[in-house]
Scaffold this motif. Structure first.
Motif, PDB file in Angstrom:
ATOM      1  N   ARG A 114       0.817  -1.213   0.000  1.00 36.80           N
ATOM      2  CA  ARG A 114       0.000   0.000   0.000  1.00 36.80           C
ATOM      3  C   ARG A 114       0.850   1.262   0.000  1.00 36.80           C
ATOM      4  O   ARG A 114       0.539   2.236  -0.666  1.00 36.80           O
ATOM      5  N   ARG A 115       1.947   1.236   0.742  1.00 40.08           N
ATOM      6  CA  ARG A 115       2.771   2.433   0.853  1.00 40.08           C
ATOM      7  C   ARG A 115       3.402   2.806  -0.493  1.00 40.08           C
ATOM      8  O   ARG A 115       3.643   3.972  -0.759  1.00 40.08           O
ATOM      9  N   LEU A 116       3.641   1.836  -1.330  1.00 44.59           N
ATOM     10  CA  LEU A 116       4.181   2.115  -2.662  1.00 44.59           C
ATOM     11  C   LEU A 116       3.065   2.449  -3.652  1.00 44.59           C
ATOM     12  O   LEU A 116       3.249   3.264  -4.545  1.00 44.59           O
ATOM     13  N   ALA A 117       1.920   1.809  -3.509  1.00 45.69           N
ATOM     14  CA  ALA A 117       0.814   2.066  -4.430  1.00 45.69           C
ATOM     15  C   ALA A 117       0.264   3.474  -4.260  1.00 45.69           C
ATOM     16  O   ALA A 117      -0.135   4.113  -5.224  1.00 45.69           O
ATOM     17  N   ARG A 118       0.262   3.968  -3.034  1.00 42.58           N
ATOM     18  CA  ARG A 118      -0.271   5.302  -2.763  1.00 42.58           C
ATOM     19  C   ARG A 118       0.802   6.375  -2.788  1.00 42.58           C
ATOM     20  O   ARG A 118       0.492   7.539  -2.782  1.00 42.58           O
ATOM     21  N   ASP A 119       2.054   5.996  -2.778  1.00 43.85           N
ATOM     22  CA  ASP A 119       3.198   6.917  -2.852  1.00 43.85           C
ATOM     23  C   ASP A 119       3.130   8.014  -1.794  1.00 43.85           C
ATOM     24  O   ASP A 119       3.008   9.191  -2.073  1.00 43.85           O
ATOM     25  N   TYR A 120       3.222   7.600  -0.534  1.00 43.89           N
ATOM     26  CA  TYR A 120       3.165   8.524   0.583  1.00 43.89           C
ATOM     27  C   TYR A 120       4.490   9.223   0.851  1.00 43.89           C
ATOM     28  O   TYR A 120       4.543  10.170   1.609  1.00 43.89           O
ATOM     29  N   GLU A 121       5.555   8.742   0.276  1.00 44.32           N
ATOM     30  CA  GLU A 121       6.886   9.230   0.630  1.00 44.32           C
ATOM     31  C   GLU A 121       7.144  10.631   0.083  1.00 44.32           C
ATOM     32  O   GLU A 121       6.785  10.945  -1.039  1.00 44.32           O
ATOM     33  N   ALA A 122       7.804  11.456   0.905  1.00 46.56           N
ATOM     34  CA  ALA A 122       8.118  12.825   0.504  1.00 46.56           C
ATOM     35  C   ALA A 122       9.439  12.895  -0.254  1.00 46.56           C
ATOM     36  O   ALA A 122       9.604  13.731  -1.134  1.00 46.56           O
ATOM     37  N   LEU A 123      10.369  12.020   0.054  1.00 46.23           N
ATOM     38  CA  LEU A 123      11.683  12.039  -0.570  1.00 46.23           C
ATOM     39  C   LEU A 123      11.868  10.839  -1.496  1.00 46.23           C
ATOM     40  O   LEU A 123      11.442   9.730  -1.158  1.00 46.23           O
ATOM     41  N   PRO A 124      12.527  11.028  -2.630  1.00 43.85           N
ATOM     42  CA  PRO A 124      12.789   9.891  -3.522  1.00 43.85           C
ATOM     43  C   PRO A 124      13.637   8.804  -2.855  1.00 43.85           C
ATOM     44  O   PRO A 124      13.449   7.626  -3.127  1.00 43.85           O
ATOM     45  N   SER A 125      14.537   9.191  -1.973  1.00 34.79           N
ATOM     46  CA  SER A 125      15.362   8.185  -1.298  1.00 34.79           C
ATOM     47  C   SER A 125      14.519   7.293  -0.395  1.00 34.79           C
ATOM     48  O   SER A 125      14.787   6.099  -0.269  1.00 34.79           O
ATOM     49  N   ARG A 126      13.482   7.844   0.220  1.00 33.72           N
ATOM     50  CA  ARG A 126      12.584   7.029   1.044  1.00 33.72           C
ATOM     51  C   ARG A 126      11.760   6.087   0.183  1.00 33.72           C
ATOM     52  O   ARG A 126      11.512   4.945   0.565  1.00 33.72           O
ATOM     53  N   SER A 127      11.331   6.578  -0.971  1.00 38.17           N
ATOM     54  CA  SER A 127      10.579   5.727  -1.891  1.00 38.17           C
ATOM     55  C   SER A 127      11.445   4.566  -2.370  1.00 38.17           C
ATOM     56  O   SER A 127      10.986   3.427  -2.456  1.00 38.17           O
ATOM     57  N   GLU A 128      12.704   4.852  -2.653  1.00 42.34           N
ATOM     58  CA  GLU A 128      13.634   3.793  -3.050  1.00 42.34           C
ATOM     59  C   GLU A 128      13.839   2.800  -1.914  1.00 42.34           C
ATOM     60  O   GLU A 128      13.868   1.581  -2.131  1.00 42.34           O
ATOM     61  N   ALA A 129      13.954   3.299  -0.692  1.00 40.64           N
ATOM     62  CA  ALA A 129      14.110   2.411   0.466  1.00 40.64           C
ATOM     63  C   ALA A 129      12.883   1.530   0.650  1.00 40.64           C
ATOM     64  O   ALA A 129      13.008   0.341   0.970  1.00 40.64           O
ATOM     65  N   MET A 130      11.701   2.071   0.421  1.00 39.97           N
ATOM     66  CA  MET A 130      10.481   1.265   0.554  1.00 39.97           C
ATOM     67  C   MET A 130      10.422   0.177  -0.507  1.00 39.97           C
ATOM     68  O   MET A 130       9.925  -0.921  -0.244  1.00 39.97           O
ATOM     69  N   ILE A 131      10.946   0.452  -1.685  1.00 41.35           N
ATOM     70  CA  ILE A 131      11.005  -0.574  -2.729  1.00 41.35           C
ATOM     71  C   ILE A 131      11.946  -1.696  -2.302  1.00 41.35           C
ATOM     72  O   ILE A 131      11.633  -2.878  -2.449  1.00 41.35           O
ATOM     73  N   HIS A 132      13.089  -1.335  -1.739  1.00 44.75           N
ATOM     74  CA  HIS A 132      14.021  -2.352  -1.257  1.00 44.75           C
ATOM     75  C   HIS A 132      13.408  -3.163  -0.118  1.00 44.75           C
ATOM     76  O   HIS A 132      13.562  -4.390  -0.071  1.00 44.75           O
ATOM     77  N   ILE A 133      12.702  -2.522   0.787  1.00 46.64           N
ATOM     78  CA  ILE A 133      12.045  -3.233   1.894  1.00 46.64           C
ATOM     79  C   ILE A 133      10.975  -4.179   1.366  1.00 46.64           C
ATOM     80  O   ILE A 133      10.844  -5.319   1.830  1.00 46.64           O
ATOM     81  N   ALA A 134      10.219  -3.744   0.368  1.00 45.81           N
ATOM     82  CA  ALA A 134       9.192  -4.600  -0.228  1.00 45.81           C
ATOM     83  C   ALA A 134       9.824  -5.830  -0.876  1.00 45.81           C
ATOM     84  O   ALA A 134       9.292  -6.939  -0.769  1.00 45.81           O
TER      85      ALA A 134
END
Length: 154
Positions: A114-134
């Motif tokens: 859900r966190r990636l589908a809704r794109d809640y992250e403010a920073l691109p580095s956090r979005s990248e980290a969430m992809i790695h965690i997924a």
């Protein structure tokens, strides 16, 4: 290795574009988060040079037609042969493209979070980290055989 981007396909939207490189099993090799306005060819070049430097065993990549000459020429200098996989114009409806479906499937796996589908992250580095965690979660569930329900099942 397959090179792919998330589905923003030239739409003028605010947001991010997720470009990924996967191996033949669909496991993440590299990820690059850019603004949605950045062209795929411009994002593909740094992504492929990163993969070439970090994992020299990658020698072949399949990509869609959005990764034009800039990314292909830059990858060739880095030692990666990029083959553009095109869709047959006579084909109607959905048809999985050879080798490209692997990266598309990986993006589908990522969108189950859900966190990636809704794109809640403010920073691109956090979005990248969430992809790695997924991907870590996906690989650990495969290793243990656990089948955890996703947010879509609720």
């Amino acid at each position: 290795m397959a090179l792919c981007r998330s589905r923003h396909n030239g739409k003028k939207i605010a947001g991010r574009k997720r470009s990924i490189v996967t191996d033949t099993l669909g496991l993440l090799a590299a990820v690059l988060i850019t603004a949605a306005s950045v062209s795929d060819s411009a994002a593909g070049l740094p992504l492929l040079t990163t993969v070439a430097a970090a994992q020299p065993t990658f020698t072949k990549a399949w990509a869609d037609s959005a990764y034009r000459t800039t990314a292909i020429d830059g990858a060739a200098k880095a030692g990666i042969d990029v083959e553009v996989v095109t869709r047959n114009p006579a084909t109607r409806g959905f048809t999985p493209l050879p080798r490209r479906w692997v990266a598309e499937r990986t993006l589908g796996w990522l969108m189950l979070r859900r966190r990636l589908a809704r794109d809640y992250e403010a920073l691109p580095s956090r979005s990248e980290a969430m992809i790695h965690i997924a991907m870590i979660d996906l690989m650990s569930r495969r290793l243990t055989g656990e089948n955890t329900p996703t947010w879509r099942g609720t």
